[in-house]
Scaffold this active site. Sequence first.
Site, PDB file in Angstrom:
ATOM      1  N   ARG A 184      44.130  52.875  21.225  1.00  0.00           N
ATOM      2  CA  ARG A 184      43.405  52.891  22.512  1.00  0.00           C
ATOM      3  C   ARG A 184      41.953  52.432  22.323  1.00  0.00           C
ATOM      4  O   ARG A 184      41.308  51.964  23.246  1.00  0.00           O
ATOM      5  CB  ARG A 184      43.476  54.271  23.183  1.00  0.00           C
ATOM      6  CG  ARG A 184      42.761  54.328  24.520  1.00  0.00           C
ATOM      7  CD  ARG A 184      43.271  55.399  25.491  1.00  0.00           C
ATOM      8  NE  ARG A 184      43.613  56.654  24.865  1.00  0.00           N
ATOM      9  CZ  ARG A 184      42.739  57.551  24.389  1.00  0.00           C
ATOM     10  NH1 ARG A 184      41.442  57.336  24.509  1.00  0.00           N
ATOM     11  NH2 ARG A 184      43.155  58.658  23.799  1.00  0.00           N
ATOM     12  N   TYR A 195      41.422  40.603  47.092  1.00  0.00           N
ATOM     13  CA  TYR A 195      42.772  41.027  46.739  1.00  0.00           C
ATOM     14  C   TYR A 195      43.075  42.398  47.355  1.00  0.00           C
ATOM     15  O   TYR A 195      42.231  43.309  47.310  1.00  0.00           O
ATOM     16  CB  TYR A 195      42.889  41.067  45.210  1.00  0.00           C
ATOM     17  CG  TYR A 195      44.285  41.338  44.725  1.00  0.00           C
ATOM     18  CD1 TYR A 195      45.274  40.372  44.854  1.00  0.00           C
ATOM     19  CD2 TYR A 195      44.611  42.554  44.154  1.00  0.00           C
ATOM     20  CE1 TYR A 195      46.552  40.616  44.418  1.00  0.00           C
ATOM     21  CE2 TYR A 195      45.896  42.805  43.708  1.00  0.00           C
ATOM     22  CZ  TYR A 195      46.865  41.837  43.845  1.00  0.00           C
ATOM     23  OH  TYR A 195      48.128  42.086  43.413  1.00  0.00           O
ATOM     24  N   ASP A 244      36.122  37.588  40.390  1.00  0.00           N
ATOM     25  CA  ASP A 244      37.553  37.597  40.077  1.00  0.00           C
ATOM     26  C   ASP A 244      37.987  36.132  40.032  1.00  0.00           C
ATOM     27  O   ASP A 244      38.063  35.466  41.065  1.00  0.00           O
ATOM     28  CB  ASP A 244      38.309  38.386  41.153  1.00  0.00           C
ATOM     29  CG  ASP A 244      39.816  38.439  40.904  1.00  0.00           C
ATOM     30  OD1 ASP A 244      40.345  37.548  40.213  1.00  0.00           O
ATOM     31  OD2 ASP A 244      40.479  39.359  41.423  1.00  0.00           O
ATOM     32  N   LYS A 271      48.718  36.194  35.809  1.00  0.00           N
ATOM     33  CA  LYS A 271      48.886  34.937  36.513  1.00  0.00           C
ATOM     34  C   LYS A 271      48.764  33.768  35.513  1.00  0.00           C
ATOM     35  O   LYS A 271      49.551  33.660  34.612  1.00  0.00           O
ATOM     36  CB  LYS A 271      47.878  34.870  37.653  1.00  0.00           C
ATOM     37  CG  LYS A 271      47.760  36.188  38.469  1.00  0.00           C
ATOM     38  CD  LYS A 271      49.010  36.552  39.237  1.00  0.00           C
ATOM     39  CE  LYS A 271      49.006  37.968  39.803  1.00  0.00           C
ATOM     40  NZ  LYS A 271      47.881  38.342  40.631  1.00  0.00           N
TER      41      LYS A 271
HETATM   42  C1  PLP Z   1      47.237  39.662  41.052  1.00  0.00           C
HETATM   43  C2  PLP Z   1      45.788  39.759  41.329  1.00  0.00           C
HETATM   44  C3  PLP Z   1      45.046  40.911  40.994  1.00  0.00           C
HETATM   45  C4  PLP Z   1      45.692  42.156  40.430  1.00  0.00           C
HETATM   46  O1  PLP Z   1      46.236  41.931  39.190  1.00  0.00           O
HETATM   47  P1  PLP Z   1      47.493  42.757  38.568  1.00  0.00           P
HETATM   48  O2  PLP Z   1      47.671  42.123  37.257  1.00  0.00           O
HETATM   49  O3  PLP Z   1      48.636  42.569  39.504  1.00  0.00           O
HETATM   50  O4  PLP Z   1      47.066  44.197  38.501  1.00  0.00           O
HETATM   51  C5  PLP Z   1      43.684  40.893  41.225  1.00  0.00           C
HETATM   52  N1  PLP Z   1      43.072  39.817  41.768  1.00  0.00           N
HETATM   53  C6  PLP Z   1      43.750  38.714  42.125  1.00  0.00           C
HETATM   54  C7  PLP Z   1      43.017  37.563  42.732  1.00  0.00           C
HETATM   55  C8  PLP Z   1      45.129  38.638  41.915  1.00  0.00           C
HETATM   56  O5  PLP Z   1      45.803  37.540  42.277  1.00  0.00           O
END
Ligand code: PLP
Length: 395
Positions: A59, A112, A184, A209
Amino acid sequence: MNDEKVQKETAYIHTGYQSANHQDSLAVPLYQTSTFAFETAEQGARRFAGEETGGVYSRLGNPTVRVLEERMAAIEYGEGALAFGSGMAAVSAILVHLTKSGDHILCTRGIYGCTFGLLNLLKEKYNVSHDLAILNTEEAIEAAIKPNTVCIYIETPINPTMEMVDIALITKVAKKHKIRVVVDNTFSSPYLQNPLTLGADFVLHSATKYINGHGDVIAGIVVGSKKEEIEEIRFSVQKDFGGIISPFDAWLLIRGLKTMHVRMDRHTKNAEKVVAYLKTVSLVDNVYYPFDESNPQFPIAKKQMKGGGGLVSFTVKGGLKKVQKLMNELKLIKIAVSLGDAETLIQHPATMTHSVVPENERLEMGITDGLLRLSVGLENDMDLVEDLKQAFAKL
Ligand SMILES: *Cc1c(COP(=O)(O)O)cnc(C)c1O
């Protein structure tokens, strides 16, 4: 490769790893271990005291995870990075780190869904307030900043309407007020956009992603412009909240990263083909794509992105029943949320990713019943166009 400055395509493959330190293994080994054995009691004491580097407990750090973090820091032009078990664990760690009770977070309109949920939780339980605003001019940003604003949190392009936010403009105004900026960067990927080079303090990704790119991992990454601050988050928020990544998932991300540039170039080329086709369809009203030259925000896109990426949104005439029929007629393109995978995915924001947003707010954000979002994958471009063509022909 740790200290050498290399171009990012090389960094995706090499940075943070030396075979000689790992039994000459070419591939980064998977250290699937929860803890580390100390040679002596004294060594354990030294490691806990921070007087000696080396493993303690996964961790707090793991060699496989560390390679991913060093590589990500280099790729996003930061000094340090942290890997998390999901994109949301990354978002929550950074917001918990930056705020205390009484503080205010300023966001772009259109963030998001779960980040929005987290902001509401912070407000209700911990007295951290937020506002969503259109931050497209210096005056608009100045007007939205409050005396207790500590952080501006943005996404660009904005999901799903592909609206652009000018990162350099945001960081310029924020610096004047000593406000931290978090971006983000999930939609663009580190290959197409690097917010730290434009003055942001932190950049984060849902690594689920484009970073992984293969649709088989949930993970998150935070990269910071300051090494000490990233280490502070590691040994406070991440250690105690515990949202770490598993070594195996880190290993899969390391594998995914090696083809990031090749994948993003193909995602972009395929998306451009799909955009060109959609513009010829009489049933399509609007097509939203950052690098579409008729997009009024194209100059912002060009200034901060290397290419348009794989996400395309468009509106279909005829309302909900029509778009649902279009989706159901697709044979190759899969109906799924998420994005950045090899498979082309289509989703309907009004009833899927943005279904929890009240209707009037949804419409204000441009998310009508006719809007669809495509995450264009890596298939043959003409196969994708053919699939859309045959589905439109049945409407
Ligand atoms: C998918 C997504 C998230 C969240 O991510 P997870 O891996 O599903 O927790 C945050 N911001 C954006 C722009 C996303 O597309």
